[in-house]
Write a protein that holds these residues in place. Sequence first.
Motif, PDB file in Angstrom:
ATOM      1  N   ASP A  20      -2.967  -5.784 -16.943  1.00  0.00           N
ATOM      2  CA  ASP A  20      -4.316  -6.321 -17.121  1.00  0.00           C
ATOM      3  C   ASP A  20      -5.421  -5.341 -16.755  1.00  0.00           C
ATOM      4  O   ASP A  20      -6.580  -5.569 -17.070  1.00  0.00           O
ATOM      5  CB  ASP A  20      -4.492  -7.628 -16.347  1.00  0.00           C
ATOM      6  N   GLY A  21      -5.120  -4.237 -16.074  1.00  0.00           N
ATOM      7  CA  GLY A  21      -6.105  -3.209 -15.764  1.00  0.00           C
ATOM      8  C   GLY A  21      -7.055  -3.555 -14.631  1.00  0.00           C
ATOM      9  O   GLY A  21      -7.981  -2.789 -14.352  1.00  0.00           O
ATOM     10  N   LYS A  22      -6.873  -4.675 -13.935  1.00  0.00           N
ATOM     11  CA  LYS A  22      -7.762  -5.058 -12.834  1.00  0.00           C
ATOM     12  C   LYS A  22      -7.428  -4.261 -11.578  1.00  0.00           C
ATOM     13  O   LYS A  22      -6.271  -4.006 -11.282  1.00  0.00           O
ATOM     14  CB  LYS A  22      -7.618  -6.553 -12.519  1.00  0.00           C
ATOM     15  N   LYS A  23      -8.480  -3.904 -10.835  1.00  0.00           N
ATOM     16  CA  LYS A  23      -8.290  -3.186  -9.571  1.00  0.00           C
ATOM     17  C   LYS A  23      -8.061  -4.208  -8.460  1.00  0.00           C
ATOM     18  O   LYS A  23      -8.754  -5.210  -8.374  1.00  0.00           O
ATOM     19  CB  LYS A  23      -9.500  -2.328  -9.264  1.00  0.00           C
ATOM     20  N   ARG A  24      -7.076  -3.920  -7.615  1.00  0.00           N
ATOM     21  CA  ARG A  24      -6.747  -4.801  -6.503  1.00  0.00           C
ATOM     22  C   ARG A  24      -6.502  -3.961  -5.253  1.00  0.00           C
ATOM     23  O   ARG A  24      -6.120  -2.800  -5.351  1.00  0.00           O
ATOM     24  CB  ARG A  24      -5.485  -5.611  -6.819  1.00  0.00           C
ATOM     25  N   SER A  25      -6.723  -4.569  -4.095  1.00  0.00           N
ATOM     26  CA  SER A  25      -6.455  -3.868  -2.839  1.00  0.00           C
ATOM     27  C   SER A  25      -5.665  -4.786  -1.908  1.00  0.00           C
ATOM     28  O   SER A  25      -5.686  -6.006  -2.045  1.00  0.00           O
ATOM     29  CB  SER A  25      -7.748  -3.412  -2.179  1.00  0.00           C
ATOM     30  N   LEU A  26      -4.987  -4.158  -0.964  1.00  0.00           N
ATOM     31  CA  LEU A  26      -4.116  -4.873  -0.050  1.00  0.00           C
ATOM     32  C   LEU A  26      -4.106  -4.130   1.276  1.00  0.00           C
ATOM     33  O   LEU A  26      -4.057  -2.898   1.301  1.00  0.00           O
ATOM     34  CB  LEU A  26      -2.703  -4.926  -0.647  1.00  0.00           C
ATOM     35  N   SER A  27      -4.166  -4.875   2.373  1.00  0.00           N
ATOM     36  CA  SER A  27      -4.073  -4.288   3.708  1.00  0.00           C
ATOM     37  C   SER A  27      -2.994  -5.040   4.471  1.00  0.00           C
ATOM     38  O   SER A  27      -3.093  -6.254   4.631  1.00  0.00           O
ATOM     39  CB  SER A  27      -5.420  -4.385   4.422  1.00  0.00           C
ATOM     40  N   GLN A  28      -1.950  -4.324   4.877  1.00  0.00           N
ATOM     41  CA  GLN A  28      -0.793  -4.934   5.535  1.00  0.00           C
ATOM     42  C   GLN A  28      -0.307  -4.030   6.661  1.00  0.00           C
ATOM     43  O   GLN A  28      -0.495  -2.813   6.613  1.00  0.00           O
ATOM     44  CB  GLN A  28       0.355  -5.084   4.530  1.00  0.00           C
ATOM     45  N   PRO A  29       0.382  -4.602   7.666  1.00  0.00           N
ATOM     46  CA  PRO A  29       1.071  -3.750   8.643  1.00  0.00           C
ATOM     47  C   PRO A  29       2.169  -2.959   7.936  1.00  0.00           C
ATOM     48  O   PRO A  29       2.754  -3.440   6.968  1.00  0.00           O
ATOM     49  CB  PRO A  29       1.683  -4.760   9.628  1.00  0.00           C
ATOM     50  N   VAL A  30       2.436  -1.748   8.408  1.00  0.00           N
ATOM     51  CA  VAL A  30       3.401  -0.892   7.719  1.00  0.00           C
ATOM     52  C   VAL A  30       4.834  -1.411   7.806  1.00  0.00           C
ATOM     53  O   VAL A  30       5.675  -1.043   6.996  1.00  0.00           O
ATOM     54  CB  VAL A  30       3.352   0.577   8.216  1.00  0.00           C
ATOM     55  N   ASP A  31       5.120  -2.294   8.776  1.00  0.00           N
ATOM     56  CA  ASP A  31       6.476  -2.826   8.879  1.00  0.00           C
ATOM     57  C   ASP A  31       6.644  -4.171   8.166  1.00  0.00           C
ATOM     58  O   ASP A  31       7.713  -4.772   8.230  1.00  0.00           O
ATOM     59  CB  ASP A  31       6.914  -2.932  10.341  1.00  0.00           C
ATOM     60  N   ALA A  32       5.621  -4.624   7.450  1.00  0.00           N
ATOM     61  CA  ALA A  32       5.699  -5.871   6.686  1.00  0.00           C
ATOM     62  C   ALA A  32       6.541  -5.657   5.427  1.00  0.00           C
ATOM     63  O   ALA A  32       6.629  -4.552   4.900  1.00  0.00           O
ATOM     64  CB  ALA A  32       4.307  -6.350   6.302  1.00  0.00           C
ATOM     65  N   LYS A  33       7.135  -6.732   4.948  1.00  0.00           N
ATOM     66  CA  LYS A  33       7.906  -6.688   3.702  1.00  0.00           C
ATOM     67  C   LYS A  33       6.979  -7.025   2.543  1.00  0.00           C
ATOM     68  O   LYS A  33       6.087  -7.855   2.670  1.00  0.00           O
ATOM     69  CB  LYS A  33       9.047  -7.708   3.739  1.00  0.00           C
ATOM     70  N   ILE A  34       7.212  -6.372   1.406  1.00  0.00           N
ATOM     71  CA  ILE A  34       6.381  -6.602   0.222  1.00  0.00           C
ATOM     72  C   ILE A  34       7.266  -6.522  -1.014  1.00  0.00           C
ATOM     73  O   ILE A  34       8.300  -5.841  -1.005  1.00  0.00           O
ATOM     74  CB  ILE A  34       5.220  -5.584   0.163  1.00  0.00           C
ATOM     75  N   TRP A  35       6.874  -7.239  -2.063  1.00  0.00           N
ATOM     76  CA  TRP A  35       7.647  -7.251  -3.309  1.00  0.00           C
ATOM     77  C   TRP A  35       7.258  -6.076  -4.203  1.00  0.00           C
ATOM     78  O   TRP A  35       6.081  -5.759  -4.349  1.00  0.00           O
ATOM     79  CB  TRP A  35       7.429  -8.555  -4.069  1.00  0.00           C
ATOM     80  N   VAL A  36       8.256  -5.459  -4.799  1.00  0.00           N
ATOM     81  CA  VAL A  36       8.068  -4.345  -5.721  1.00  0.00           C
ATOM     82  C   VAL A  36       8.696  -4.739  -7.059  1.00  0.00           C
ATOM     83  O   VAL A  36       9.877  -5.085  -7.096  1.00  0.00           O
ATOM     84  CB  VAL A  36       8.731  -3.055  -5.176  1.00  0.00           C
ATOM     85  N   PRO A  37       7.927  -4.720  -8.161  1.00  0.00           N
ATOM     86  CA  PRO A  37       8.495  -5.105  -9.458  1.00  0.00           C
ATOM     87  C   PRO A  37       9.417  -4.022  -9.998  1.00  0.00           C
ATOM     88  O   PRO A  37       9.227  -2.837  -9.747  1.00  0.00           O
ATOM     89  CB  PRO A  37       7.270  -5.265 -10.351  1.00  0.00           C
TER      90      PRO A  37
END
Length: 124
Positions: A51-68
């Motif tokens: 979709d070309g939209k800009k997004r930002s995220l702030s998380q602790p470095v030891d948090a788990k996150i989903w990767v497609p």
Amino acid sequence: MAKQQTEVRDLQEGSYVMIDDAACKINSYSTAKPGKHGSAKARIEAEGVFDGKKRSLSQPVDAKIWVPIIDRKQGQVVSVDGDDMQVMDLETYETITMRVPEDADVSPDDEIEYLELEDQRKIV
């Protein structure tokens, strides 16, 4: 949706991440040192792949996150009709209909490379 879980510290610029249930490519990744009251934080600036939209995220470095898990495939243009084109996948010989990007100049018999995540596709 094809995705896997990883820690935020394992991400890097140019890789993909899920933000707001959308597949995004990371443009910038920076970390802040751990402070008196918490762990180190990572700030991720990304742009949506489809979709070309800009997004930002702030998380602790030891948090788990989903990767497609995005597949990069090869195809051949079969026909072009207005804004749509028929593309044959060169591995499975399946024919799919895709939208012609505005900046692309495609004609029948051209070989293209495209990204695929479930039912979303985009020409590279």
